[in-house]
Design a protein around this motif. Structure first.
Motif, PDB file in Angstrom:
ATOM      1  N   ALA A  15      28.800 -62.747   9.172  1.00 45.95           N
ATOM      2  CA  ALA A  15      30.214 -62.867   8.823  1.00 45.95           C
ATOM      3  C   ALA A  15      31.085 -61.731   9.328  1.00 45.95           C
ATOM      4  O   ALA A  15      32.317 -61.868   9.341  1.00 45.95           O
ATOM      5  CB  ALA A  15      30.361 -62.979   7.301  1.00 45.95           C
ATOM      6  N   GLY A  16      30.483 -60.637   9.735  1.00 41.95           N
ATOM      7  CA  GLY A  16      31.296 -59.516  10.181  1.00 41.95           C
ATOM      8  C   GLY A  16      30.697 -58.841  11.393  1.00 41.95           C
ATOM      9  O   GLY A  16      29.562 -59.123  11.797  1.00 41.95           O
ATOM     10  N   ASN A  17      31.449 -57.936  11.974  1.00 42.22           N
ATOM     11  CA  ASN A  17      30.953 -57.213  13.139  1.00 42.22           C
ATOM     12  C   ASN A  17      29.668 -56.465  12.798  1.00 42.22           C
ATOM     13  O   ASN A  17      29.526 -55.899  11.710  1.00 42.22           O
ATOM     14  CB  ASN A  17      31.995 -56.212  13.630  1.00 42.22           C
ATOM     15  CG  ASN A  17      33.249 -56.904  14.134  1.00 42.22           C
ATOM     16  OD1 ASN A  17      33.250 -58.105  14.384  1.00 42.22           O
ATOM     17  ND2 ASN A  17      34.326 -56.138  14.273  1.00 42.22           N
ATOM     18  N   CYS A  18      28.732 -56.495  13.739  1.00 41.37           N
ATOM     19  CA  CYS A  18      27.454 -55.791  13.595  1.00 41.37           C
ATOM     20  C   CYS A  18      26.585 -56.339  12.469  1.00 41.37           C
ATOM     21  O   CYS A  18      25.642 -55.667  12.029  1.00 41.37           O
ATOM     22  CB  CYS A  18      27.665 -54.281  13.404  1.00 41.37           C
ATOM     23  SG  CYS A  18      28.542 -53.504  14.778  1.00 41.37           S
ATOM     24  N   ALA A  19      26.863 -57.538  11.997  1.00 35.83           N
ATOM     25  CA  ALA A  19      25.946 -58.189  11.061  1.00 35.83           C
ATOM     26  C   ALA A  19      24.683 -58.578  11.814  1.00 35.83           C
ATOM     27  O   ALA A  19      24.734 -58.986  12.973  1.00 35.83           O
ATOM     28  CB  ALA A  19      26.602 -59.415  10.439  1.00 35.83           C
ATOM     29  N   ASN A  20      23.526 -58.498  11.128  1.00 36.45           N
ATOM     30  CA  ASN A  20      22.258 -58.670  11.830  1.00 36.45           C
ATOM     31  C   ASN A  20      21.241 -59.366  10.931  1.00 36.45           C
ATOM     32  O   ASN A  20      21.157 -59.093   9.729  1.00 36.45           O
ATOM     33  CB  ASN A  20      21.720 -57.301  12.264  1.00 36.45           C
ATOM     34  CG  ASN A  20      20.526 -57.404  13.191  1.00 36.45           C
ATOM     35  OD1 ASN A  20      20.462 -58.269  14.052  1.00 36.45           O
ATOM     36  ND2 ASN A  20      19.565 -56.520  13.011  1.00 36.45           N
ATOM     37  N   THR A  53      33.450 -62.603  15.792  1.00 38.86           N
ATOM     38  CA  THR A  53      32.794 -61.339  15.478  1.00 38.86           C
ATOM     39  C   THR A  53      32.464 -60.596  16.763  1.00 38.86           C
ATOM     40  O   THR A  53      32.630 -61.119  17.868  1.00 38.86           O
ATOM     41  CB  THR A  53      31.490 -61.590  14.693  1.00 38.86           C
ATOM     42  OG1 THR A  53      30.657 -62.481  15.453  1.00 38.86           O
ATOM     43  CG2 THR A  53      31.765 -62.193  13.328  1.00 38.86           C
ATOM     44  N   GLU A  54      31.953 -59.396  16.593  1.00 36.98           N
ATOM     45  CA  GLU A  54      31.484 -58.604  17.722  1.00 36.98           C
ATOM     46  C   GLU A  54      30.154 -57.956  17.366  1.00 36.98           C
ATOM     47  O   GLU A  54      29.928 -57.552  16.216  1.00 36.98           O
ATOM     48  CB  GLU A  54      32.498 -57.516  18.091  1.00 36.98           C
ATOM     49  CG  GLU A  54      33.842 -58.064  18.549  1.00 36.98           C
ATOM     50  CD  GLU A  54      34.840 -56.973  18.888  1.00 36.98           C
ATOM     51  OE1 GLU A  54      34.497 -55.789  18.688  1.00 36.98           O
ATOM     52  OE2 GLU A  54      35.946 -57.297  19.350  1.00 36.98           O
ATOM     53  N   ASN A  55      29.269 -57.877  18.348  1.00 34.38           N
ATOM     54  CA  ASN A  55      28.012 -57.120  18.239  1.00 34.38           C
ATOM     55  C   ASN A  55      27.103 -57.617  17.109  1.00 34.38           C
ATOM     56  O   ASN A  55      26.389 -56.824  16.490  1.00 34.38           O
ATOM     57  CB  ASN A  55      28.303 -55.628  18.059  1.00 34.38           C
ATOM     58  CG  ASN A  55      29.047 -55.047  19.238  1.00 34.38           C
ATOM     59  OD1 ASN A  55      30.276 -55.019  19.238  1.00 34.38           O
ATOM     60  ND2 ASN A  55      28.331 -54.606  20.253  1.00 34.38           N
ATOM     61  N   VAL A  56      27.094 -58.907  16.848  1.00 35.62           N
ATOM     62  CA  VAL A  56      26.148 -59.430  15.863  1.00 35.62           C
ATOM     63  C   VAL A  56      24.782 -59.617  16.525  1.00 35.62           C
ATOM     64  O   VAL A  56      24.663 -59.663  17.761  1.00 35.62           O
ATOM     65  CB  VAL A  56      26.636 -60.760  15.268  1.00 35.62           C
ATOM     66  CG1 VAL A  56      27.938 -60.558  14.512  1.00 35.62           C
ATOM     67  CG2 VAL A  56      26.792 -61.826  16.349  1.00 35.62           C
ATOM     68  N   GLY A  57      23.725 -59.738  15.697  1.00 30.37           N
ATOM     69  CA  GLY A  57      22.395 -59.847  16.260  1.00 30.37           C
ATOM     70  C   GLY A  57      21.469 -60.743  15.461  1.00 30.37           C
ATOM     71  O   GLY A  57      21.615 -60.896  14.246  1.00 30.37           O
ATOM     72  N   VAL A  58      20.520 -61.338  16.167  1.00 30.05           N
ATOM     73  CA  VAL A  58      19.401 -62.063  15.559  1.00 30.05           C
ATOM     74  C   VAL A  58      18.154 -61.594  16.295  1.00 30.05           C
ATOM     75  O   VAL A  58      18.043 -61.780  17.508  1.00 30.05           O
ATOM     76  CB  VAL A  58      19.549 -63.591  15.689  1.00 30.05           C
ATOM     77  CG1 VAL A  58      18.364 -64.298  15.046  1.00 30.05           C
ATOM     78  CG2 VAL A  58      20.864 -64.075  15.081  1.00 30.05           C
ATOM     79  N   GLN A  59      17.213 -60.988  15.561  1.00 22.85           N
ATOM     80  CA  GLN A  59      16.069 -60.375  16.218  1.00 22.85           C
ATOM     81  C   GLN A  59      14.784 -60.603  15.424  1.00 22.85           C
ATOM     82  O   GLN A  59      14.796 -60.614  14.187  1.00 22.85           O
ATOM     83  CB  GLN A  59      16.299 -58.867  16.373  1.00 22.85           C
ATOM     84  CG  GLN A  59      17.554 -58.516  17.168  1.00 22.85           C
ATOM     85  CD  GLN A  59      17.792 -57.023  17.252  1.00 22.85           C
ATOM     86  OE1 GLN A  59      17.083 -56.315  17.965  1.00 22.85           O
ATOM     87  NE2 GLN A  59      18.785 -56.542  16.533  1.00 22.85           N
ATOM     88  N   ASP A  60      13.682 -60.789  16.147  1.00 22.26           N
ATOM     89  CA  ASP A  60      12.352 -60.879  15.543  1.00 22.26           C
ATOM     90  C   ASP A  60      12.283 -61.948  14.457  1.00 22.26           C
ATOM     91  O   ASP A  60      11.737 -61.722  13.371  1.00 22.26           O
ATOM     92  CB  ASP A  60      11.934 -59.520  14.952  1.00 22.26           C
ATOM     93  CG  ASP A  60      11.896 -58.421  15.994  1.00 22.26           C
ATOM     94  OD1 ASP A  60      11.500 -58.718  17.133  1.00 22.26           O
ATOM     95  OD2 ASP A  60      12.272 -57.284  15.675  1.00 22.26           O
ATOM     96  N   CYS A  61      12.820 -63.127  14.762  1.00 15.03           N
ATOM     97  CA  CYS A  61      12.846 -64.224  13.790  1.00 15.03           C
ATOM     98  C   CYS A  61      12.170 -65.470  14.361  1.00 15.03           C
ATOM     99  O   CYS A  61      12.139 -65.677  15.580  1.00 15.03           O
ATOM    100  CB  CYS A  61      14.276 -64.577  13.396  1.00 15.03           C
ATOM    101  SG  CYS A  61      15.088 -63.339  12.360  1.00 15.03           S
ATOM    102  N   CYS A  62      11.666 -66.314  13.462  1.00 15.93           N
ATOM    103  CA  CYS A  62      11.125 -67.614  13.833  1.00 15.93           C
ATOM    104  C   CYS A  62      11.870 -68.687  13.049  1.00 15.93           C
ATOM    105  O   CYS A  62      11.888 -68.659  11.818  1.00 15.93           O
ATOM    106  CB  CYS A  62       9.637 -67.691  13.534  1.00 15.93           C
ATOM    107  SG  CYS A  62       8.903 -69.308  13.898  1.00 15.93           S
ATOM    108  N   PHE A  63      12.489 -69.613  13.779  1.00 15.09           N
ATOM    109  CA  PHE A  63      13.181 -70.744  13.162  1.00 15.09           C
ATOM    110  C   PHE A  63      12.287 -71.970  13.369  1.00 15.09           C
ATOM    111  O   PHE A  63      12.293 -72.577  14.441  1.00 15.09           O
ATOM    112  CB  PHE A  63      14.554 -70.924  13.804  1.00 15.09           C
ATOM    113  CG  PHE A  63      15.439 -69.716  13.650  1.00 15.09           C
ATOM    114  CD1 PHE A  63      16.120 -69.483  12.472  1.00 15.09           C
ATOM    115  CD2 PHE A  63      15.552 -68.779  14.674  1.00 15.09           C
ATOM    116  CE1 PHE A  63      16.919 -68.359  12.313  1.00 15.09           C
ATOM    117  CE2 PHE A  63      16.340 -67.652  14.532  1.00 15.09           C
ATOM    118  CZ  PHE A  63      17.030 -67.438  13.343  1.00 15.09           C
TER     119      PHE A  63
END
Length: 596
Positions: free
Chosen positions: A128-133, A163-173
């Motif tokens: 929802a916001g910048n740099c949310a991860n 948003t800016e600079n959001v991330g999704v890392q090391d996840c399995c969907f």
């Protein structure tokens, strides 16, 4: 006594800066443990409110990490990750769930229940916001049912907008209908993600400042894959692994998908289309590995791609460039193999296509003389490419503005069907090394299944090496209607000998070797190595075409334990042509050399 060291002012400033930096690195990071704040990892207690409360607290504190310890957390509603906050699970590598191991999922697992049948509802997780991860988690939809075909739609699993600079890392969907959707999410980072999204894996639009997508692996995690299973087949014909609409200077690195209708879709939204750098793209068993509906003028720069057609398909196209494309599509050092009808189809009248240093291993799955590269419109350059066995390597249609095919190689010589006349330039391509002298035409042999045989065969399966009566031989399987295109000396009669095996399933009353409508030879009985001999009348031209007809049969329905779905005919090992009255050495029609 230690010597006194005098420090200059610059040295003092440097040491003070290093001390400040060390202090900043050792400062504690704000952390919250969701399990200590009421989130119960039993898989049945609704943890929506508890997890959201901790996320909100972290957001109000200016950011930090909300840790989710190992366990299963049921979430009946939706989660929103505020600016500067990371929802962090236990994984520091991309997790996977193999086949039927869903019941044994370990680590930090979110069980998503909201939104079934309501794709327009809020996402399961909003950055929802910048740099949310979001990091280190497995997400699973327990209400998913494999028997639901078409699958029940859901809202995006992860969504970020404005948003800016959001991330999704090391996840399995594991099984979301749509995994990740990013709209006006500039400078996003999606890295180390696995899963088997159903309808769409990742979608990006209106990203005007360089997004990054890295190390993604979309594969049938959580299910036992079968190509004919209705659920897998639906994804394999309707699903899209990666879709990029308007995004500028996008970077996509080392990504892979298996079993989708489209691997990589470059589409066009109301805001425009894509340009970017695409390194290490992989698409296996896709009906269309790459589909380009539109591209910006700077183009799509695709390097080190590996593209394979959909298993059991006969009409897969690995790179399909549509008629509306106005930008450039550039392929560098890409490879194409597997069940492909055509590797590249270029249909963009105002576009430009380049293939440089690519390797086209196999195509023409239907054995209908489909080309590896079909240029129907626009401008194209094919340079420094290599081709495997096939009847036609490049086909240039009449309406092409400009085509240059140069410096390409194929064992039997590069074949270009040029219908564009002088608008196509063919330069320094490997010629056919076989030179047909009068002596060569008088007596020659073709080792079927060996390199160089494809120049004489039409509608045959790929070469094989098989044991035959105590020794290994090369062969090809025919289709029910394969043919031989054989050089002859005009005006001379010939004798043709074919070494072959006739399986019981291939026998039929009208089976045999035909010249036009005339049957020259019938097929022998028995399934052991045999020879048929046919007399060919004199011809007015320097090539004759013979049809080898039989009944088709499928090993999977005939041979116990076979998974081979091909419709086969005969196994053929060698063809020998001898002009009447000739004698002496035999010419090797595969290599252009004389046999000892």
């Amino acid at each position: 006594m230690r010597p006194t060291v005098a420090l200059s002012l610059p040295h003092v400033v440097c040491l003070l800066a290093l001390a400040a930096s060390a202090g900043a690195q050792t400062a504690p990071t704000a952390r919250w443990n969701a399990a200590e704040r009421g989130a119960v990892a039993d898989g049945s207690t609704d943890c929506t409110a508890a997890i959201q409360a901790v996320l909100d607290e972290a957001g109000k504190a200016g950011g930090g990490i909300v840790e989710l310890p190992a366990g299963r957390y049921r979430v009946n509603g939706n989660l929103s990750i505020p600016a500067n906050v990371t929802l962090q699970g236990t994984y520091r590598v991309p997790p996977t769930v193999r086949r039927n191991e869903v019941a044994e999922m370990t680590g930090s697992v979110l069980l998503a229940y909201a939104g079934r049948g309501k794709p327009e509802d809020p996402p399961f997780i909003r950055l929802a916001g910048n740099c949310a991860n979001l990091a280190g988690l497995i997400v699973y939809y327990p209400e998913w049912r494999r028997a639901d075909v078409p699958p029940a739609p859901y809202p995006p699993c992860v969504l970020s907008m404005d948003t800016e600079n959001v991330g999704v890392q090391d996840c399995c969907f594991v099984n979301p209908y749509e995994a990740i959707k990013l709209v006006r999410a500039h400078r996003h980072l999606v890295r180390n993600v696995t899963g088997y999204p159903i309808r769409r894996g990742i979608f990006v639009d209106e990203c005007y400042d360089i997004g990054h997508i890295e190390n993604i692996h979309f594969w049938p995690f959580g299910v036992v894959y079968r190509a004919d299973d209705p659920y897998c087949l639906w994804i394999n014909t309707n699903g899209v692994a990666f879709e990029l609409a308007r995004t500028d200077w996008h970077y996509v690195l080392n990504t892979f998908c298996f079993g989708y209708g489209v691997g990589y879709l470059f589409s066009e939204s109301r805001s425009g289309s894509t340009n970017g750098n695409f390194l290490g793209l992989g698409a296996d068993s896709c009906q269309r590995a790459v589909v380009v509906e539109q591209a910006q003028a700077p183009g799509l720069l695709i390097t080190n791609g590996e593209f394979v057609g959909r298993w059991s398909s006969t009409d897969a196209v690995t790179v399909d460039i549509g008629p509306r494309v106005t930008g450039k599509v550039s392929l560098q050092n890409c490879s194409f193999w597997g069940p492909i009808d055509r590797c590249v189809v270029m249909r963009a009248g105002a576009g430009q296509f380049t293939a440089s240093g690519c390797n086209f291993v196999s195509w023409d799955q239907r054995h209908q003389q489909s080309p590896a590269i079909q240029i129907d419109a626009g401008a194209a350059i094919v340079q420094g490419c290599t081709f495997g066995p096939g009847d036609v390597h490049v086909r240039v249609a009449k309406g092409v503005r400009s085509a240059i095919v140069m410096g390409c190689q194929a064992d039997a010589g590069v074949t270009v069907e040029n219908q564009a006349g002088e608008r196509a330039q063919l330069v320094a391509n490997q010629p056919d090394p076989v030179r047909w002298t009068a002596a060569a035409r008088a007596r020659y042999a073709i080792d079927v299944g060996s390199t160089g045989d494809s120049r004489y065969l039409r509608r045959w399966y790929a070469p094989e090496r098989v044991p035959v009566e105590g020794r290994v031989r090369t062969q090809r399987w025919s289709t029910p209607a394969s043919s031989l295109s054989l050089p002859v000396a005009p005006g001379r009669a010939y004798t043709l000998r074919l070494e072959l095996t006739v399986p019981a399933g291939a026998r039929a009353a009208d089976a045999g070797l035909y010249l036009g409508g005339l049957r020259l030879a019938t097929l022998p009985r028995g399934d052991r190595l045999a020879t048929i001999t046919a007399s060919l009348p004199p011809s007015a031209v320097d090539r004759v075409t013979l049809a080898l007809r039989c009944k088709g049969w499928v090993p999977r329905t005939t041979l116990p334990g076979s998974q081979d779905d091909r419709e086969l005919g005969l196994a053929v090992y060698r063809a020998t042509m001898t002009a009447r009255g000739s004698s002496g050495r035999t010419f090797n029609a595969n290599t252009g050399e004389w046999l000892p």
